[in-house]
Every structure is written in structure tokens, then in C-alpha cells.
Motif scaffolding. Structure first.
Motif, mmCIF file in Angstrom:
data_model
loop_
_atom_site.group_PDB
_atom_site.id
_atom_site.type_symbol
_atom_site.label_atom_id
_atom_site.label_comp_id
_atom_site.label_asym_id
_atom_site.label_seq_id
_atom_site.Cartn_x
_atom_site.Cartn_y
_atom_site.Cartn_z
ATOM 1 N N ALA A 19 0.837 -1.203 0.000
ATOM 2 C CA ALA A 19 0.000 0.000 0.000
ATOM 3 C C ALA A 19 0.868 1.247 0.000
ATOM 4 O O ALA A 19 0.589 2.200 -0.713
ATOM 5 C CB ALA A 19 -0.928 0.001 1.210
ATOM 6 N N ASN A 20 1.930 1.246 0.791
ATOM 7 C CA ASN A 20 2.789 2.410 0.853
ATOM 8 C C ASN A 20 3.606 2.559 -0.422
ATOM 9 O O ASN A 20 3.843 3.673 -0.867
ATOM 10 C CB ASN A 20 3.711 2.340 2.071
ATOM 11 C CG ASN A 20 2.955 2.590 3.361
ATOM 12 O OD1 ASN A 20 1.873 3.150 3.339
ATOM 13 N ND2 ASN A 20 3.520 2.172 4.468
ATOM 14 N N ALA A 21 4.064 1.465 -1.007
ATOM 15 C CA ALA A 21 4.884 1.531 -2.199
ATOM 16 C C ALA A 21 4.086 2.034 -3.402
ATOM 17 O O ALA A 21 4.632 2.715 -4.262
ATOM 18 C CB ALA A 21 5.486 0.157 -2.494
ATOM 19 N N GLU A 22 2.819 1.698 -3.483
ATOM 20 C CA GLU A 22 2.009 2.052 -4.633
ATOM 21 C C GLU A 22 1.382 3.445 -4.536
ATOM 22 O O GLU A 22 0.970 4.000 -5.544
ATOM 23 C CB GLU A 22 0.903 1.012 -4.830
ATOM 24 C CG GLU A 22 1.449 -0.358 -5.183
ATOM 25 C CD GLU A 22 0.374 -1.434 -5.202
ATOM 26 O OE1 GLU A 22 -0.813 -1.084 -5.114
ATOM 27 O OE2 GLU A 22 0.740 -2.603 -5.317
ATOM 28 N N SER A 23 1.295 3.984 -3.362
ATOM 29 C CA SER A 23 0.673 5.291 -3.183
ATOM 30 C C SER A 23 1.679 6.398 -3.436
ATOM 31 O O SER A 23 2.843 6.292 -3.073
ATOM 32 C CB SER A 23 0.146 5.441 -1.754
ATOM 33 O OG SER A 23 -0.840 4.480 -1.501
ATOM 34 N N SER A 24 1.211 7.467 -4.043
ATOM 35 C CA SER A 24 2.086 8.609 -4.281
ATOM 36 C C SER A 24 2.276 9.377 -2.974
ATOM 37 O O SER A 24 1.534 9.206 -2.008
ATOM 38 C CB SER A 24 1.480 9.525 -5.335
ATOM 39 O OG SER A 24 0.374 10.238 -4.787
ATOM 40 N N VAL A 26 1.689 12.526 -2.371
ATOM 41 C CA VAL A 26 0.529 13.374 -2.093
ATOM 42 C C VAL A 26 -0.627 12.539 -1.540
ATOM 43 O O VAL A 26 -1.296 12.951 -0.590
ATOM 44 C CB VAL A 26 0.096 14.140 -3.367
ATOM 45 C CG1 VAL A 26 -1.215 14.871 -3.153
ATOM 46 C CG2 VAL A 26 1.189 15.100 -3.798
ATOM 47 N N GLU A 27 -0.842 11.348 -2.101
ATOM 48 C CA GLU A 27 -1.904 10.463 -1.597
ATOM 49 C C GLU A 27 -1.629 10.036 -0.163
ATOM 50 O O GLU A 27 -2.540 10.011 0.664
ATOM 51 C CB GLU A 27 -2.041 9.221 -2.478
ATOM 52 C CG GLU A 27 -2.635 9.500 -3.841
ATOM 53 C CD GLU A 27 -2.532 8.302 -4.769
ATOM 54 O OE1 GLU A 27 -1.590 7.478 -4.622
ATOM 55 O OE2 GLU A 27 -3.390 8.185 -5.649
ATOM 56 N N ARG A 33 -3.588 12.977 6.793
ATOM 57 C CA ARG A 33 -4.478 14.064 7.208
ATOM 58 C C ARG A 33 -5.880 13.539 7.510
ATOM 59 O O ARG A 33 -6.497 13.918 8.511
ATOM 60 C CB ARG A 33 -4.559 15.126 6.119
ATOM 61 C CG ARG A 33 -3.310 15.943 5.954
ATOM 62 C CD ARG A 33 -3.491 17.004 4.862
ATOM 63 N NE ARG A 33 -2.226 17.602 4.529
ATOM 64 C CZ ARG A 33 -1.560 17.377 3.387
ATOM 65 N NH1 ARG A 33 -2.071 16.593 2.445
ATOM 66 N NH2 ARG A 33 -0.394 17.960 3.180
ATOM 67 N N SER A 34 -6.393 12.684 6.636
ATOM 68 C CA SER A 34 -7.738 12.117 6.824
ATOM 69 C C SER A 34 -7.813 11.254 8.075
ATOM 70 O O SER A 34 -8.780 11.322 8.836
ATOM 71 C CB SER A 34 -8.146 11.299 5.598
ATOM 72 O OG SER A 34 -8.234 12.124 4.460
ATOM 73 N N GLU A 185 10.353 10.423 3.446
ATOM 74 C CA GLU A 185 9.712 10.348 2.127
ATOM 75 C C GLU A 185 8.552 11.326 1.982
ATOM 76 O O GLU A 185 8.239 11.755 0.882
ATOM 77 C CB GLU A 185 9.206 8.935 1.859
ATOM 78 C CG GLU A 185 10.296 7.903 1.742
ATOM 79 C CD GLU A 185 9.730 6.495 1.595
ATOM 80 O OE1 GLU A 185 8.514 6.346 1.350
ATOM 81 O OE2 GLU A 185 10.525 5.553 1.700
ATOM 82 N N LEU A 186 7.886 11.678 3.092
ATOM 83 C CA LEU A 186 6.701 12.522 3.001
ATOM 84 C C LEU A 186 6.945 13.981 3.372
ATOM 85 O O LEU A 186 6.081 14.820 3.144
ATOM 86 C CB LEU A 186 5.572 11.957 3.873
ATOM 87 C CG LEU A 186 5.056 10.598 3.475
ATOM 88 C CD1 LEU A 186 3.841 10.230 4.310
ATOM 89 C CD2 LEU A 186 4.707 10.536 1.981
#
Length: 187
Positions: A19-24, A26-27, A33-34, A185-186
Motif C-alpha cells: 500500500a505504501n509503495a504504490e501510493s504517491s 501526495v496520496e 491528514r484524513s 519520504e513525506l
């Protein structure tokens, strides 16, 4: 024992890796945040005075954690965000935990850190934080002439922690052996 640890590492990789590898970037930032917003809503429902505590503090952090425990060993990872209430600056962070002792299963919980002083928040962001086996926390029932931190655990003077499970606020700290650090990374 080696096979057990390999199985646990494989299970955790399956839970957290793809999930982390595939998400950009910004996502993933938006997911943090959500998650933080949903956690705060849950916290304010469980402990209405927490809203005033969070909003009146120098800043706060919200983390989501998922852990796996198989027999005598366990661990987990999570992610979160730190918000400076004055500047609204966001710092994205990670967490990792190790657990010892008997057990089996998956645990999910969220934590909200409240920093009364900017110096404590900055230390958390820039140096990380470790809750080790020697860490102690005590539940706050009122104090300082106010009920602002009712339901929170006092980690150190001016630093409070709310731990939220699916059933509501937890009254004891189960996040021992947890390390918090910046997500390079973020940020």
C-alpha cells in the motif's frame, strides 16, 4: 523461533509494504491528514474536553498503529502527522514498535499526543521519541484546576497522550517499545 520471526516479518510486509509503495507522496500525505481528522472526531466524541486541550496546545500529533503478535514476539508500524497549532506546519512521521510477551492477533489503535510547549513538540519532531519498557504514564483525572486532560496519560510534564481503541479511550499505555521518527519520504 527463526521461522516464527520470518513469518511475522512476512505478515507485516504484506500488511504495510504494498500500500505504501504504490501510493504517491501526495496520496499518502492526504491519507495521514484524513486519518488524523477522523481520529480527532473520535477522540472529541469520547472525551469532549480533549478538543480544548488539543486546540489550546502548542501542537499535537496523531498516529495510527497496526500491530501483529504471534506467540512471544510482536511488532507493528504506523504513520502520523504533527501539527504546529500556531503556524499550521505539518510534519509527517512514522512509528515502529516491538512487543514481548505471550499473545496472538492483530491490534489497532490510534494515539493523539498533545504538547503544551513548543519546545516539547520540536523535540518530538526533530529527535523522535521512544517509549521504552521503563516508560511510565499515569492517567490524568482533572488536575491544574481543570478537566482539560481527563482521559489522557501524562508522559512527562506538559506532554499528554490519548490512546484510542475501537472501544474508546484506553486507560493504560500499550505502546511501550515504540519509536517515533520523521518520515523522510513525506516531508
Amino acid at each position: 523461533m527463526r521461522n516464527l520471526l520470518a513469518l511475522m516479518a512476512f505478515a507485516m510486509l504484506g500488511m504495510f509494504g504494498p500500500a505504501n509503495a504504490e501510493s504517491s507522496k501526495v496520496e499518502r500525505q492526504q491519507e495521514a491528514r484524513s486519518m488524523a481528522q477522523a481520529t480527532l472526531i473520535h477522540l472529541y466524541t469520547s472525551a469532549p474536553s480533549a478538543r480544548k486541550a488539543v486546540e489550546g496546545a502548542a501542537g499535537y500529533a496523531v498516529f495510527s498503529d497496526v500491530g501483529v503478535k504471534i506467540l512471544m514476539a510482536g511488532g507493528g508500524t504506523g504513520h502520523g502527522i504533527v501539527i504546529d497549532n500556531k503556524t499550521k506546519h505539518e510534519t509527517f512521521m512514522k512509528m515502529a514498535e516491538l512487543q514481548a510477551g505471550p499473545g496472538f492477533g492483530v491490534t489497532k489503535f490510534r494515539v493523539v499526543w498533545v504538547f503544551e510547549k513548543k519546545a516539547d513538540m520540536d523535540r518530538f519532531v526533530n529527535s523522535g521519541w521512544e517509549l521504552g519498557a521503563q516508560s511510565t504514564a499515569s492517567a490524568q483525572v482533572g488536575g491544574k484546576g481543570t478537566d482539560l486532560f481527563t482521559g489522557a496519560l501524562s508522559i512527562t510534564p506538559g506532554v499528554w497522550l490519548y490512546q484510542i481503541t475501537e472501544n474508546g479511550l484506553a486507560v493504560d499505555l500499550t505502546a511501550k517499545g515504540t519509536r517515533y521518527y520523521k518520515d523522510d519520504e513525506l516531508n
